[in-house]
Scaffold this motif. Sequence first.
Motif, PDB file in Angstrom:
ATOM      1  N   ASN A   6      -5.281 155.426  17.595  1.00  0.00           N
ATOM      2  CA  ASN A   6      -6.276 154.218  18.300  1.00  0.00           C
ATOM      3  C   ASN A   6      -7.695 154.725  18.607  1.00  0.00           C
ATOM      4  O   ASN A   6      -8.569 154.176  18.457  1.00  0.00           O
ATOM      5  CB  ASN A   6      -5.763 153.439  19.470  1.00  0.00           C
ATOM      6  N   ASN A   7      -7.767 156.145  19.316  1.00  0.00           N
ATOM      7  CA  ASN A   7      -8.927 156.463  19.550  1.00  0.00           C
ATOM      8  C   ASN A   7      -9.931 157.000  18.430  1.00  0.00           C
ATOM      9  O   ASN A   7     -10.893 156.868  18.097  1.00  0.00           O
ATOM     10  CB  ASN A   7      -8.848 157.804  20.467  1.00  0.00           C
ATOM     11  N   THR A   8      -9.172 157.562  17.243  1.00  0.00           N
ATOM     12  CA  THR A   8      -9.465 157.955  16.007  1.00  0.00           C
ATOM     13  C   THR A   8     -10.016 156.811  15.195  1.00  0.00           C
ATOM     14  O   THR A   8     -11.457 156.914  14.891  1.00  0.00           O
ATOM     15  CB  THR A   8      -8.796 158.697  15.428  1.00  0.00           C
ATOM     16  N   ILE A   9      -9.449 155.646  15.270  1.00  0.00           N
ATOM     17  CA  ILE A   9      -9.739 154.526  14.296  1.00  0.00           C
ATOM     18  C   ILE A   9     -10.895 153.869  15.090  1.00  0.00           C
ATOM     19  O   ILE A   9     -11.976 153.391  14.528  1.00  0.00           O
ATOM     20  CB  ILE A   9      -8.626 153.358  14.647  1.00  0.00           C
ATOM     21  N   GLY A  10     -10.867 153.940  16.611  1.00  0.00           N
ATOM     22  CA  GLY A  10     -12.071 153.433  17.422  1.00  0.00           C
ATOM     23  C   GLY A  10     -13.372 154.227  17.016  1.00  0.00           C
ATOM     24  O   GLY A  10     -14.521 153.563  16.657  1.00  0.00           O
ATOM     25  N   LYS A  11     -13.304 155.498  16.888  1.00  0.00           N
ATOM     26  CA  LYS A  11     -14.525 156.396  16.622  1.00  0.00           C
ATOM     27  C   LYS A  11     -14.974 156.015  15.067  1.00  0.00           C
ATOM     28  O   LYS A  11     -16.096 155.788  15.091  1.00  0.00           O
ATOM     29  CB  LYS A  11     -14.199 157.830  16.766  1.00  0.00           C
ATOM     30  N   ILE A  12     -14.068 155.812  14.148  1.00  0.00           N
ATOM     31  CA  ILE A  12     -14.315 155.478  13.000  1.00  0.00           C
ATOM     32  C   ILE A  12     -15.269 153.989  12.838  1.00  0.00           C
ATOM     33  O   ILE A  12     -16.335 153.920  12.292  1.00  0.00           O
ATOM     34  CB  ILE A  12     -13.196 155.531  11.961  1.00  0.00           C
ATOM     35  N   ILE A  13     -14.466 153.245  13.448  1.00  0.00           N
ATOM     36  CA  ILE A  13     -15.095 151.804  13.581  1.00  0.00           C
ATOM     37  C   ILE A  13     -16.778 151.756  14.400  1.00  0.00           C
ATOM     38  O   ILE A  13     -17.432 151.365  13.730  1.00  0.00           O
ATOM     39  CB  ILE A  13     -14.217 150.959  14.450  1.00  0.00           C
ATOM     40  N   MET A  14     -16.751 152.538  15.265  1.00  0.00           N
ATOM     41  CA  MET A  14     -18.047 152.897  16.063  1.00  0.00           C
ATOM     42  C   MET A  14     -18.945 153.459  14.947  1.00  0.00           C
ATOM     43  O   MET A  14     -20.070 152.897  15.023  1.00  0.00           O
ATOM     44  CB  MET A  14     -18.019 153.409  17.328  1.00  0.00           C
ATOM     45  N   PHE A  15     -18.543 154.594  14.272  1.00  0.00           N
ATOM     46  CA  PHE A  15     -19.585 155.084  13.348  1.00  0.00           C
ATOM     47  C   PHE A  15     -20.086 154.130  12.343  1.00  0.00           C
ATOM     48  O   PHE A  15     -21.122 154.141  12.026  1.00  0.00           O
ATOM     49  CB  PHE A  15     -18.693 156.510  12.710  1.00  0.00           C
ATOM     50  N   VAL A  16     -19.126 153.556  11.710  1.00  0.00           N
ATOM     51  CA  VAL A  16     -19.161 152.783  10.581  1.00  0.00           C
ATOM     52  C   VAL A  16     -20.056 151.450  11.011  1.00  0.00           C
ATOM     53  O   VAL A  16     -21.211 151.159  10.331  1.00  0.00           O
ATOM     54  CB  VAL A  16     -17.883 152.203   9.858  1.00  0.00           C
ATOM     55  N   SER A  17     -19.817 150.759  12.199  1.00  0.00           N
ATOM     56  CA  SER A  17     -20.756 150.051  12.410  1.00  0.00           C
ATOM     57  C   SER A  17     -21.999 150.205  13.001  1.00  0.00           C
ATOM     58  O   SER A  17     -22.907 149.508  12.774  1.00  0.00           O
ATOM     59  CB  SER A  17     -19.829 148.856  13.357  1.00  0.00           C
ATOM     60  N   THR A  18     -22.079 151.129  13.580  1.00  0.00           N
ATOM     61  CA  THR A  18     -23.378 151.683  14.032  1.00  0.00           C
ATOM     62  C   THR A  18     -24.387 152.149  13.064  1.00  0.00           C
ATOM     63  O   THR A  18     -25.524 151.874  13.075  1.00  0.00           O
ATOM     64  CB  THR A  18     -23.358 152.906  14.949  1.00  0.00           C
ATOM     65  N   SER A  19     -23.807 152.854  12.039  1.00  0.00           N
ATOM     66  CA  SER A  19     -24.379 153.419  10.731  1.00  0.00           C
ATOM     67  C   SER A  19     -25.007 152.072  10.024  1.00  0.00           C
ATOM     68  O   SER A  19     -26.235 151.996   9.541  1.00  0.00           O
ATOM     69  CB  SER A  19     -23.595 154.220   9.935  1.00  0.00           C
ATOM     70  N   MET A  20     -24.104 151.045   9.907  1.00  0.00           N
ATOM     71  CA  MET A  20     -24.236 150.023   9.246  1.00  0.00           C
ATOM     72  C   MET A  20     -25.391 149.183   9.845  1.00  0.00           C
ATOM     73  O   MET A  20     -26.454 148.599   9.183  1.00  0.00           O
ATOM     74  CB  MET A  20     -23.040 148.913   9.020  1.00  0.00           C
ATOM     75  N   PHE A  21     -25.376 149.077  11.230  1.00  0.00           N
ATOM     76  CA  PHE A  21     -26.493 148.272  12.143  1.00  0.00           C
ATOM     77  C   PHE A  21     -27.810 149.149  12.033  1.00  0.00           C
ATOM     78  O   PHE A  21     -28.853 148.367  11.818  1.00  0.00           O
ATOM     79  CB  PHE A  21     -25.945 148.166  13.322  1.00  0.00           C
ATOM     80  N   GLY A  22     -27.766 150.431  11.969  1.00  0.00           N
ATOM     81  CA  GLY A  22     -28.947 151.034  11.697  1.00  0.00           C
ATOM     82  C   GLY A  22     -29.676 150.789  10.220  1.00  0.00           C
ATOM     83  O   GLY A  22     -30.903 150.712  10.326  1.00  0.00           O
ATOM     84  N   LEU A  23     -28.660 150.797   9.427  1.00  0.00           N
ATOM     85  CA  LEU A  23     -29.302 150.595   8.134  1.00  0.00           C
ATOM     86  C   LEU A  23     -29.757 148.996   7.939  1.00  0.00           C
ATOM     87  O   LEU A  23     -30.806 148.868   7.316  1.00  0.00           O
ATOM     88  CB  LEU A  23     -28.098 150.800   7.180  1.00  0.00           C
ATOM     89  N   MET A  24     -29.378 148.177   8.549  1.00  0.00           N
ATOM     90  CA  MET A  24     -29.642 146.544   8.659  1.00  0.00           C
ATOM     91  C   MET A  24     -31.013 146.726   9.400  1.00  0.00           C
ATOM     92  O   MET A  24     -31.893 145.885   9.035  1.00  0.00           O
ATOM     93  CB  MET A  24     -28.506 145.677   9.424  1.00  0.00           C
ATOM     94  N   VAL A  25     -31.376 147.468  10.570  1.00  0.00           N
ATOM     95  CA  VAL A  25     -32.555 147.386  11.072  1.00  0.00           C
ATOM     96  C   VAL A  25     -33.735 147.873  10.089  1.00  0.00           C
ATOM     97  O   VAL A  25     -34.676 147.545   9.738  1.00  0.00           O
ATOM     98  CB  VAL A  25     -32.444 148.438  12.160  1.00  0.00           C
ATOM     99  N   LEU A  26     -33.294 148.945   9.384  1.00  0.00           N
ATOM    100  CA  LEU A  26     -34.319 149.518   8.161  1.00  0.00           C
ATOM    101  C   LEU A  26     -34.583 148.727   7.357  1.00  0.00           C
ATOM    102  O   LEU A  26     -35.791 148.304   6.918  1.00  0.00           O
ATOM    103  CB  LEU A  26     -33.817 151.004   7.637  1.00  0.00           C
ATOM    104  N   VAL A  27     -33.451 147.982   6.473  1.00  0.00           N
ATOM    105  CA  VAL A  27     -33.650 147.094   5.611  1.00  0.00           C
ATOM    106  C   VAL A  27     -34.520 145.884   6.276  1.00  0.00           C
ATOM    107  O   VAL A  27     -35.337 145.070   5.348  1.00  0.00           O
ATOM    108  CB  VAL A  27     -32.350 146.787   5.220  1.00  0.00           C
ATOM    109  N   ALA A  28     -34.448 145.473   7.252  1.00  0.00           N
ATOM    110  CA  ALA A  28     -35.106 144.340   7.974  1.00  0.00           C
ATOM    111  C   ALA A  28     -36.607 144.689   8.263  1.00  0.00           C
ATOM    112  O   ALA A  28     -37.372 143.798   7.907  1.00  0.00           O
ATOM    113  CB  ALA A  28     -34.522 143.952   9.505  1.00  0.00           C
ATOM    114  N   VAL A  29     -36.630 145.909   8.621  1.00  0.00           N
ATOM    115  CA  VAL A  29     -38.201 146.327   8.738  1.00  0.00           C
ATOM    116  C   VAL A  29     -38.754 146.350   7.209  1.00  0.00           C
ATOM    117  O   VAL A  29     -39.857 146.098   7.173  1.00  0.00           O
ATOM    118  CB  VAL A  29     -38.186 147.703   9.360  1.00  0.00           C
TER     119      VAL A  29
END
Length: 169
Positions: A6-29
């Motif tokens: 569960n901790n590993t799955i949580g870390k993967i989810i956090m990495f994917v969603s954080t990366s995706m959100f960062g990319l979203m910020v760049l695309v919005a800019v």
Amino acid sequence: MIEKVNNTIGKIIMFVSTSMFGLMVLVAVWQVVSRYALNAPSTFSEEFLRYSLIWVTMIGGAYAFHLKKHIAIEMVVIRLHARSQRVVRFLAQLFLLAFALVVMVYGGIQLVSLTMTQQTVSLGIPMGYIYLSLPISGVLITWFSLTELFTRKNGAPQEQNETIQLKND
């Protein structure tokens, strides 16, 4: 062992969603710059942001479910005896498990298969990839629900389980 998974799955989810959100910020800019500074609006950015938000929301929602950070209405449950509270929470967990399996996983797979031949307008990718977030988050919620049912533990540390107590005046 399950806690490590569960901790590993949580870390993967956090990495994917954080990366995706960062990319979203760049695309919005980029969307703002291309529209107002270059006077040539980007054709893909709005669609990319819309579909990325769906993915971040669905995956993040599964993780919030695991950490018990979703909205829960406990007004009735907290007024019950301890044993009744456990029974009601167990039944609610079973209901959520059934919902995740039937609606999110099964229904999501049906939706993905129906929309794989449709393509998005700007990005040109199959719509099934957009809707794939539904069965994936359903599988995650199913996993987290089953692990909680069998281990009686969720991903939230005890001090993070917060319940608002209503005072009777």
